[in-house]
Write a protein that holds these residues in place. Structure first.
Motif, PDB file in Angstrom:
ATOM      1  N   ILE A 119      16.454  -3.882   8.592  1.00 53.50           N
ATOM      2  CA  ILE A 119      16.723  -5.170   7.937  1.00 53.50           C
ATOM      3  C   ILE A 119      17.531  -6.037   8.904  1.00 53.50           C
ATOM      4  O   ILE A 119      18.644  -5.660   9.310  1.00 53.50           O
ATOM      5  N   THR A 120      16.944  -7.168   9.288  1.00 54.70           N
ATOM      6  CA  THR A 120      17.590  -8.052  10.273  1.00 54.70           C
ATOM      7  C   THR A 120      17.486  -9.497   9.804  1.00 54.70           C
ATOM      8  O   THR A 120      16.907  -9.773   8.758  1.00 54.70           O
ATOM      9  N   GLU A 121      18.002 -10.407  10.643  1.00 61.13           N
ATOM     10  CA  GLU A 121      18.065 -11.803  10.241  1.00 61.13           C
ATOM     11  C   GLU A 121      16.684 -12.394   9.941  1.00 61.13           C
ATOM     12  O   GLU A 121      16.479 -13.048   8.942  1.00 61.13           O
ATOM     13  N   ARG A 122      15.748 -12.149  10.850  1.00 63.95           N
ATOM     14  CA  ARG A 122      14.416 -12.746  10.717  1.00 63.95           C
ATOM     15  C   ARG A 122      13.445 -11.794  10.054  1.00 63.95           C
ATOM     16  O   ARG A 122      13.567 -10.595  10.210  1.00 63.95           O
ATOM     17  N   SER A 123      12.439 -12.353   9.405  1.00 60.27           N
ATOM     18  CA  SER A 123      11.377 -11.517   8.851  1.00 60.27           C
ATOM     19  C   SER A 123      10.232 -11.442   9.856  1.00 60.27           C
ATOM     20  O   SER A 123       9.801 -12.461  10.379  1.00 60.27           O
ATOM     21  N   LEU A 124       9.784 -10.243  10.127  1.00 57.61           N
ATOM     22  CA  LEU A 124       8.615 -10.099  10.993  1.00 57.61           C
ATOM     23  C   LEU A 124       7.431  -9.869  10.057  1.00 57.61           C
ATOM     24  O   LEU A 124       7.548  -9.166   9.062  1.00 57.61           O
ATOM     25  N   GLY A 125       6.318 -10.445  10.370  1.00 60.07           N
ATOM     26  CA  GLY A 125       5.146 -10.269   9.516  1.00 60.07           C
ATOM     27  C   GLY A 125       5.144 -11.276   8.388  1.00 60.07           C
ATOM     28  O   GLY A 125       6.154 -11.912   8.102  1.00 60.07           O
ATOM     29  N   ARG A 126       3.992 -11.401   7.770  1.00 62.64           N
ATOM     30  CA  ARG A 126       3.839 -12.401   6.712  1.00 62.64           C
ATOM     31  C   ARG A 126       3.392 -11.736   5.422  1.00 62.64           C
ATOM     32  O   ARG A 126       3.152 -10.550   5.388  1.00 62.64           O
ATOM     33  N   GLY A 127       3.264 -12.566   4.408  1.00 62.78           N
ATOM     34  CA  GLY A 127       2.704 -12.101   3.144  1.00 62.78           C
ATOM     35  C   GLY A 127       3.705 -11.344   2.290  1.00 62.78           C
ATOM     36  O   GLY A 127       4.895 -11.268   2.613  1.00 62.78           O
ATOM     37  N   VAL A 128       3.201 -10.762   1.213  1.00 59.02           N
ATOM     38  CA  VAL A 128       4.071 -10.046   0.277  1.00 59.02           C
ATOM     39  C   VAL A 128       4.529  -8.750   0.924  1.00 59.02           C
ATOM     40  O   VAL A 128       3.727  -7.981   1.452  1.00 59.02           O
ATOM     41  N   LYS A 129       5.843  -8.508   0.903  1.00 55.89           N
ATOM     42  CA  LYS A 129       6.381  -7.277   1.500  1.00 55.89           C
ATOM     43  C   LYS A 129       6.551  -6.189   0.449  1.00 55.89           C
ATOM     44  O   LYS A 129       6.298  -5.021   0.710  1.00 55.89           O
ATOM     45  N   ARG A 149       4.247   2.746  -0.010  1.00 58.78           N
ATOM     46  CA  ARG A 149       4.456   3.046   1.421  1.00 58.78           C
ATOM     47  C   ARG A 149       5.721   2.342   1.908  1.00 58.78           C
ATOM     48  O   ARG A 149       6.105   1.296   1.372  1.00 58.78           O
ATOM     49  N   PRO A 150       6.360   2.910   2.922  1.00 56.89           N
ATOM     50  CA  PRO A 150       7.583   2.263   3.416  1.00 56.89           C
ATOM     51  C   PRO A 150       7.282   0.926   4.095  1.00 56.89           C
ATOM     52  O   PRO A 150       6.226   0.762   4.695  1.00 56.89           O
ATOM     53  N   VAL A 151       8.233   0.013   3.974  1.00 54.09           N
ATOM     54  CA  VAL A 151       8.119  -1.288   4.638  1.00 54.09           C
ATOM     55  C   VAL A 151       8.928  -1.180   5.932  1.00 54.09           C
ATOM     56  O   VAL A 151      10.101  -0.824   5.902  1.00 54.09           O
ATOM     57  N   GLU A 152       8.286  -1.498   7.042  1.00 54.68           N
ATOM     58  CA  GLU A 152       8.947  -1.316   8.349  1.00 54.68           C
ATOM     59  C   GLU A 152      10.146  -2.232   8.558  1.00 54.68           C
ATOM     60  O   GLU A 152      11.175  -1.819   9.076  1.00 54.68           O
ATOM     61  N   GLN A 153       9.979  -3.480   8.152  1.00 55.88           N
ATOM     62  CA  GLN A 153      11.030  -4.468   8.473  1.00 55.88           C
ATOM     63  C   GLN A 153      11.161  -5.477   7.348  1.00 55.88           C
ATOM     64  O   GLN A 153      10.181  -5.860   6.713  1.00 55.88           O
ATOM     65  N   LEU A 154      12.404  -5.888   7.103  1.00 50.83           N
ATOM     66  CA  LEU A 154      12.679  -6.932   6.106  1.00 50.83           C
ATOM     67  C   LEU A 154      13.732  -7.867   6.671  1.00 50.83           C
ATOM     68  O   LEU A 154      14.569  -7.449   7.487  1.00 50.83           O
ATOM     69  N   SER A 155      13.728  -9.114   6.220  1.00 44.91           N
ATOM     70  CA  SER A 155      14.859  -9.994   6.554  1.00 44.91           C
ATOM     71  C   SER A 155      15.975  -9.694   5.559  1.00 44.91           C
ATOM     72  O   SER A 155      15.745  -9.097   4.505  1.00 44.91           O
ATOM     73  N   PHE A 156      17.193 -10.136   5.898  1.00 44.67           N
ATOM     74  CA  PHE A 156      18.302  -9.969   4.954  1.00 44.67           C
ATOM     75  C   PHE A 156      17.935 -10.596   3.609  1.00 44.67           C
ATOM     76  O   PHE A 156      18.229 -10.037   2.549  1.00 44.67           O
ATOM     77  N   GLU A 157      17.300 -11.766   3.669  1.00 42.36           N
ATOM     78  CA  GLU A 157      16.975 -12.462   2.409  1.00 42.36           C
ATOM     79  C   GLU A 157      15.991 -11.661   1.571  1.00 42.36           C
ATOM     80  O   GLU A 157      16.161 -11.523   0.360  1.00 42.36           O
ATOM     81  N   GLU A 158      14.962 -11.130   2.226  1.00 45.19           N
ATOM     82  CA  GLU A 158      13.983 -10.329   1.474  1.00 45.19           C
ATOM     83  C   GLU A 158      14.659  -9.093   0.876  1.00 45.19           C
ATOM     84  O   GLU A 158      14.452  -8.755  -0.294  1.00 45.19           O
ATOM     85  N   ALA A 159      15.469  -8.423   1.694  1.00 44.37           N
ATOM     86  CA  ALA A 159      16.123  -7.197   1.211  1.00 44.37           C
ATOM     87  C   ALA A 159      17.084  -7.506   0.069  1.00 44.37           C
ATOM     88  O   ALA A 159      17.163  -6.762  -0.917  1.00 44.37           O
ATOM     89  N   ALA A 160      17.800  -8.641   0.191  1.00 37.55           N
ATOM     90  CA  ALA A 160      18.755  -9.002  -0.859  1.00 37.55           C
ATOM     91  C   ALA A 160      18.025  -9.278  -2.173  1.00 37.55           C
ATOM     92  O   ALA A 160      18.474  -8.862  -3.247  1.00 37.55           O
ATOM     93  N   GLU A 161      16.889  -9.951  -2.094  1.00 34.38           N
ATOM     94  CA  GLU A 161      16.114 -10.234  -3.318  1.00 34.38           C
ATOM     95  C   GLU A 161      15.645  -8.919  -3.947  1.00 34.38           C
ATOM     96  O   GLU A 161      15.746  -8.726  -5.157  1.00 34.38           O
ATOM     97  N   LEU A 162      15.155  -8.003  -3.118  1.00 39.34           N
ATOM     98  CA  LEU A 162      14.651  -6.732  -3.653  1.00 39.34           C
ATOM     99  C   LEU A 162      15.784  -5.919  -4.269  1.00 39.34           C
ATOM    100  O   LEU A 162      15.631  -5.334  -5.348  1.00 39.34           O
ATOM    101  N   ALA A 163      16.924  -5.899  -3.581  1.00 40.76           N
ATOM    102  CA  ALA A 163      18.060  -5.130  -4.104  1.00 40.76           C
ATOM    103  C   ALA A 163      18.534  -5.736  -5.416  1.00 40.76           C
ATOM    104  O   ALA A 163      18.776  -5.034  -6.396  1.00 40.76           O
ATOM    105  N   TYR A 164      18.638  -7.056  -5.440  1.00 42.97           N
ATOM    106  CA  TYR A 164      19.138  -7.712  -6.654  1.00 42.97           C
ATOM    107  C   TYR A 164      18.160  -7.529  -7.808  1.00 42.97           C
ATOM    108  O   TYR A 164      18.551  -7.330  -8.956  1.00 42.97           O
ATOM    109  N   PHE A 165      16.877  -7.571  -7.495  1.00 42.48           N
ATOM    110  CA  PHE A 165      15.875  -7.474  -8.562  1.00 42.48           C
ATOM    111  C   PHE A 165      15.357  -6.053  -8.750  1.00 42.48           C
ATOM    112  O   PHE A 165      14.202  -5.854  -9.115  1.00 42.48           O
ATOM    113  N   GLY A 166      16.186  -5.057  -8.495  1.00 42.66           N
ATOM    114  CA  GLY A 166      15.909  -3.725  -9.035  1.00 42.66           C
ATOM    115  C   GLY A 166      15.512  -2.613  -8.086  1.00 42.66           C
ATOM    116  O   GLY A 166      15.341  -1.490  -8.542  1.00 42.66           O
ATOM    117  N   ALA A 167      15.344  -2.865  -6.779  1.00 47.22           N
ATOM    118  CA  ALA A 167      14.986  -1.755  -5.887  1.00 47.22           C
ATOM    119  C   ALA A 167      16.212  -0.846  -5.754  1.00 47.22           C
ATOM    120  O   ALA A 167      17.166  -1.165  -5.048  1.00 47.22           O
TER     121      ALA A 167
END
Ligand code: ADP
Ligand code: ASP
Ligand code: MG
Length: 438
Positions: free
Chosen positions: A286-296, A235-253
């Motif tokens: 994708i913005t500076e802060r992460s909204l929501g908790r847990g595994v995205k 399912r789509p993820v509504e929001q990510l922080s830059f850091e979360e998105a960067a990790e996902l992009a770097y690790f294969g998304a």
């Protein structure tokens, strides 16, 4: 000004290009539009280059002919007026003429990069002919005039900004069209930002012009919680922080080029992932802060080598890690994961370009073992490394799948596992169930 980047599938059929034009025209603020090559084109150009590198000129010519026919048909779906068709055919003659000419001369890496650049040049020029046909004012910008990288293949942001600025301030229009992926290198030759690099172009331009938003339009409704090519229910993820998105992009998304987040992050430009086929869908913000908790989300990166380096002394002596890392630094090979024990250190790399030299040097002061065909599976979410229960759920989801390495604590937003590539699918599916209940 906003950046709108459309990927290969978004421009890969005439009716999709028409759709892109509609979406762009509907914008209120000025748009800097970044287009990829039509889907399949860069793969075809890579294949043409490979044929030439092997001296198979006839094969290369056949491949060029097939691609040319595809474009011949494409422009006939794209355009209606004869004068525009004539112009499009001239564009095709120019670019396919260049490919034919390259077939006549001896192969070089630099010429190969010229071949690879033709896809984005074609898509943007043809799109501009269509804009003219429907009477939309626009400015065509050749990315080779301002996109540039240095001798370490790093983008030269200041030079990009200065190169681009005069063209944007001509006052002529509010729609600028340019190519993703292509650039010039430190020698002034045509080069590129590596496969999937149009996202990187978009993000670099977002920073260069201090855009209000960087929109990445593709064929799916945003970043999904798991790889939709492998796992059934995502399912789509509504929001990510830059850091979360960067990790996902770097690790294969694959939806994002591995380096495509840091430029936008640097200028704090929000990035939106949107679906060209379903423009009303929310996508991912994708913005500076992460909204929501847990595994995205979970992502997987293939083509990994794991190297275990065992100190020839009983204990990891003082200075041993420095010596190990210096070898990788010397061969400019980044390390993704590291784990250590009393006597050994394991690291992973994603390129075997200098593997044999690295192994020889490491072998001079340690015992070395290599495992090829490994896969890094990364679990990403804000501060998940510090959240109670996440590791427990993760370990439970792994079940009986053998894990070669675990990395936890490097980044608070990422826990990574290294498994045999053959176990990737199973692991992604089990994580989907164990972490997301899907
Ligand atoms: P474009 O040509 O628009 O750049 P890409 O093919 O590079 O598109 O990226 C979009 C594709 O990325 C999707 O079609 C999807 O199959 C793949 N993908 C891989 N992982 C993810 C993920 N976590 N979320 C969304 N898409 C993903
Ligand atoms: N056309 C290039 C590729 O296929 C760049 C991109 O689409 O982002 O890799
Ligand atoms: Mg892409």
């Amino acid at each position: 000004m906003k950046i709108m980047k459309f990927g290969g599938t978004s421009v890969g059929r005439p009716e999709r290009m028409h759709r892109v034009a509609e979406l762009v025209i509907a914008q209120q603020e000025p748009v800097l539009l970044v287009l990829s090559a039509l889907s399949g084109t860069t793969n075809a150009l890579v294949a043409i280059g490979e044929s030439l590198s092997l001296g198979k000129k006839e094969e290369a010519k056949d491949r060029i002919a097939v691609l040319q026919q595809h474009y011949h048909d494409f422009v006939r779906g794209l355009l209606q007026q004869d004068n525009n068709l004539l112009e499009a055919d001239q564009i095709l003659s120019e670019h396919f003429g260049l490919l034919d000419m390259i077939c006549q001369v001896s192969y070089s890496e630099a010429l190969n990069r010229d071949i690879l650049a033709q896809g984005e040049l074609l898509s943007t020029k043809l799109f501009c002919v269509y804009l003219r046909e429907i009477g939309v004012n626009h400015v065509f910008l050749n990315a080779l005039d301002f996109m540039c990288i240095d001798e370490n293949d790093e983008p030269r942001l200041d030079a990009i900004r200065h190169g681009l600025s005069p063209s944007l301030h001509t006052g002529v229009g509010k729609l600028f069209v340019t190519q993703g992926y292509i650039c010039r290198n430190a020698k002034g030759e045509v080069d590129n930002l590596k496969r999937g690099g149009s996202d990187y172009t978009a993000s670099l331009l977002a920073t260069a012009v201090n855009a209000s938003v960087c929109e990445i339009w593709t064929d799916i409704d945003g970043m999904h919680n798991n790889d939709p090519r492998i796992v059934d229910r995502t399912r789509p993820v509504e929001q990510l922080s830059f850091e979360e998105a960067a990790e996902l992009a770097y690790f294969g998304a694959k939806i994002l080029h591995p380096a495509s987040i840091w430029p936008a992050q640097q200028a704090n430009v929000p990035v939106r992932l949107l679906n060209t086929m379903e423009p009303g869908a929310a996508g991912t913000l994708i913005t500076e802060r992460s909204l929501g908790r847990g595994v995205k989300a979970v992502a997987a990166k293939d083509g990994i080598w794991a190297i275990r380096i065992k100190s020839s002394r009983m204990l990891l002596a003082y200075g041993f890690l420095r010596k190990v890392f210096e070898v990788f630094e010397k061969y400019r090979t980044p390390i993704d994961m590291v784990t250590t024990s009393e006597v050994a250190v394991s690291v992973t790399i994603d390129s075997d370009a200098h593997l044999s030299e690295i192994l020889t040097e490491l072998g001079s002061f340690s015992a070395v073992e290599v495992d090829a065909d490994q896969c890094i599976v990364s679990v990403v979410g804000q501060e998940i490394g510090r959240e109670n229960g996440v590791l427990q759920d993760l370990l439970r989801s792994i079940g009986m799948i053998p894990v070669r390495m675990i990395s936890h604590g490097g980044s608070p937003h990422n826990i990574s596992l290294l498994v045999d590539a053959g176990r990737k699918k199973e692991l992604l599916q089990q994580l989907n169930q164990g972490l997301f209940g899907l």
